[in-house]
Design an enzyme around this catalytic site. Structure first.
Site, PDB file in Angstrom:
ATOM      1  N   CYS B 131      72.370  92.990  44.503  1.00 40.03           N
ATOM      2  CA  CYS B 131      73.091  91.718  44.453  1.00 40.03           C
ATOM      3  C   CYS B 131      73.869  91.646  43.138  1.00 40.03           C
ATOM      4  O   CYS B 131      73.272  91.690  42.062  1.00 40.03           O
ATOM      5  CB  CYS B 131      72.161  90.527  44.556  1.00 40.03           C
ATOM      6  SG  CYS B 131      73.069  88.970  44.402  1.00 40.03           S
ATOM      7  N   ASN B 192      76.981  97.021  49.081  1.00 41.67           N
ATOM      8  CA  ASN B 192      77.020  95.608  48.747  1.00 41.67           C
ATOM      9  C   ASN B 192      78.442  95.310  48.241  1.00 41.67           C
ATOM     10  O   ASN B 192      79.299  96.199  48.234  1.00 41.67           O
ATOM     11  CB  ASN B 192      75.960  95.293  47.677  1.00 41.67           C
ATOM     12  CG  ASN B 192      75.479  93.851  47.777  1.00 41.67           C
ATOM     13  OD1 ASN B 192      76.280  92.934  47.891  1.00 41.67           O
ATOM     14  ND2 ASN B 192      74.175  93.659  47.730  1.00 41.67           N
TER      15      ASN B 192
END
Lengths: 242, 301
Positions: B131, B192
């Site tokens: 993240c 991501n």
């Protein structure tokens, strides 16, 4: 929620930087006032969320202000163009909680919603007082719609160039037993902190999806985090934190 | 009749279409739009040990063919997800999900994964070491030793297949993937989102409250494809391709690059029916390109 390609029936300049667009819909998608829709614009990735000023079985109308590239592109669109839209988003206002004499306060882009809400409240036999606020006379819109309805109406401008001088919160001194509001954050905050009667506020937030997936528009409330798009945009006045 | 089934760590998925974490919430709300059981699977919202509100707003900014997001892992915490969100999901969904697990230390990753591992509805663990929007959470995706350590700790405590989700914000993504494989990963999912920002010309300030976020959407598809190609040629475990997938053709292209399945992310935010459209459109696209068995194209490029 329903996805539909909606034809632009009308797109006109109302006042400075402010336009009114009417889109066709196949059937009524907005059972409650305060619900919204999200419009897909050619060559822009994210949809734009808007609340309604008026809606009927076959069309709906909303007011938008040109603030960026997306709304600029919208202002140049012609009738006959079709736009993909997600209709019937959000919770909308709960009319059952209103007293007989609700006060409706709208500021800037939030005024359209109050027009739609006033129409619903009149149908319910309520006696709304609608107070709207603009910065200057050249920004005024929705006046004709509001004057046509059998309701009490007060117009405010910050610089006094039309109506009463000041903010629409001045109307809080009028007798009322419930308050509905939509507008800039400072306006809502002023109402929440000074007016003791219960009410509901419709919030505006930068949104990603508009239907609860991305958590882009979350606010903190007395009951924990809530998504403005999916759990709102209408919240009980008492549940909001300032 | 074409065969869209694929095998992932011994489990058969009806098709390779998986909704990506953070774009599908916990799934059950999307079930009012279409039968989400038609998806291959989906990955739930990234979940941490404790509840998180996430980052201040604005946490969404638009980009050309994409979106920059800085949510910061808002979630109700792993226990609430298991006790509240999963039961709601299981009323409308009978397949298995990917549990997207996040943390701030190798031990927290392992603890979240351990608790998710016990849940019936969880078929796979997706360890989200990447993240980009939480301070301290992305360092695990930038250091091969740390990535391996997280993977090793998770594997030691879990039974279900473990996919590690990688960040593109590194110099050499292959070295991170290899480290995760050495740590025992059963698969790799990538990518991501990509570090990015926008500036508002009127205010002369960044659009996002925390200035920077992660870019996703069709804009990043070729970058994701290249990284999937590199990683899948280096590791021996299955790879899930993520990044800008928008059409059935993108699915085929990502699989030809080496992905065994794909995750669909940003498009869920602009088209709530994208999962359904991809699942229904895939067989026709396969026929058009003469593909009878989807598994046969994995890594052919």
């Amino acid at each position: 929620m329903k996805e539909e390609n909606c034809e632009i029936l009308e797109n006109v300049l109302l006042s400075e930087n402010t336009y009114r667009m009417t889109l066709r819909q196949q059937e009524e998608n907005f059972p409650r006032p305060g619900m919204f829709f999200a419009l897909s614009l050619p060559s822009f990735f994210l949809r734009r969320p808007f609340s309604l000023m008026d809606h009927h079985d076959s069309f709906f109308t909303f007011v938008y202000k040109v603030v960026g590239k997306g709304t600029k592109a919208m202002s140049e669109m012609r009738a006959g163009t079709s736009l993909n839209a997600l209709l019937g988003l959000g919770n909308g206002y709960d009319l059952s909680k209103s007293g007989d004499h609700p006060l409706l306060i709208g500021g800037g882009s939030g005024i359209g919603v109050m027009v739609d809400l006033a129409r619903f409240l009149l149908k319910e036999g309520k006696h709304p007082l609608v107070a709207v606020g603009f910065n200057r006379k050249v920004e005024i819109y929705a006046e004709e719609e509001l004057r046509k309805m059998s309701l009490s109406y007060r117009l405010f401008t910050v610089d006094g160039s039309a109506g009463e001088k000041g903010f629409p919160t001045l109307a809080l001194s009028s007798p009322h037993d419930y308050v509905y509001a939509c507008g800039p954050f400072p306006l809502l905050k002023a109402i929440a902190l000074t007016d003791p009667v219960p009410g509901q506020f419709s919030l505006e937030r930068r949104m990603g999806c508009g239907y609860g997936c991305c958590m882009g528009c979350t606010i903190e409330t007395k009951h924990g985090p809530r998504r403005v798009c999916k759990d709102g945009p209408v919240f009980e006045k008492e549940d909001l934190l300032w | 009749m074409v065969n869209t089934k694929i095998s992932l760590c011994g489990q058969i998925l009806d098709n390779p279409i998986i909704a990506a974490a953070g774009t599908f919430h916990y799934g059950y709300e999307m079930a009012s739009l279409y039968d989400i059981n038609m998806l291959g699977s989906f990955s739930c919202k990234g979940t941490t040990l404790e509840p998180r509100f996430g980052n201040p707003s604005p946490r969404i900014a638009e980009a050309k063919d994409g979106v920059i997001i800085s949510i910061g892992l808002e979630n109700p915490g792993v226990d609430a997800v298991i006790s509240t969100e999963f039961p709601r999901l299981q009323k409308v969904y009978h397949k298995k999900i990917f549990a997207n697990c996040c943390g701030f230390s190798p031990e927290e990753f392992a603890e979240v994964a351990y608790r998710m591992d016990q849940a019936d509805v969880v078929g796979f663990l997706e360890i989200n070491i990447s993240c980009p929007n939480v301070k301290g959470a992305s360092r695990f995706s930038c250091d091969p030793a740390l990535a391996k350590e997280v993977t090793r700790l998770v594997k030691a405590r879990c039974h279900k297949p473990v996919f590690v989700k990688l960040s593109p914000n590194v110099t050499d993504i292959v070295s991170i993937a290899l480290a995760c494989e050495e740590g025992g990963a059963d698969g790799i999912s990538l990518i991501n989102c990509i570090h990015a920002m926008r500036i508002d010309l009127k205010s002369r300030k960044p659009v996002l409250a925390l200035k920077k976020g992660g870019l996703s959407g069709p804009a990043i598809f070729p970058i994701a494809l290249r990284m999937v190609y590199d990683v899948s040629h280096a590791v021996h475990v299955p790879v899930i391709g993520i990044g800008g997938i928008e059409t059935p053709e993108d699915v085929l292209e990502m699989m030809m690059a080496g992905a065994s399945a794909v995750e669909v992310g940003a498009m869920n935010l602009v088209d709530p029916y994208i999962g359904k459209k991809l699942v229904l459109g895939l067989p026709e696209a396969m026929e058009r390109y003469g593909i009878s068995d989807l598994s046969s194209i994995i890594g052919v490029a």
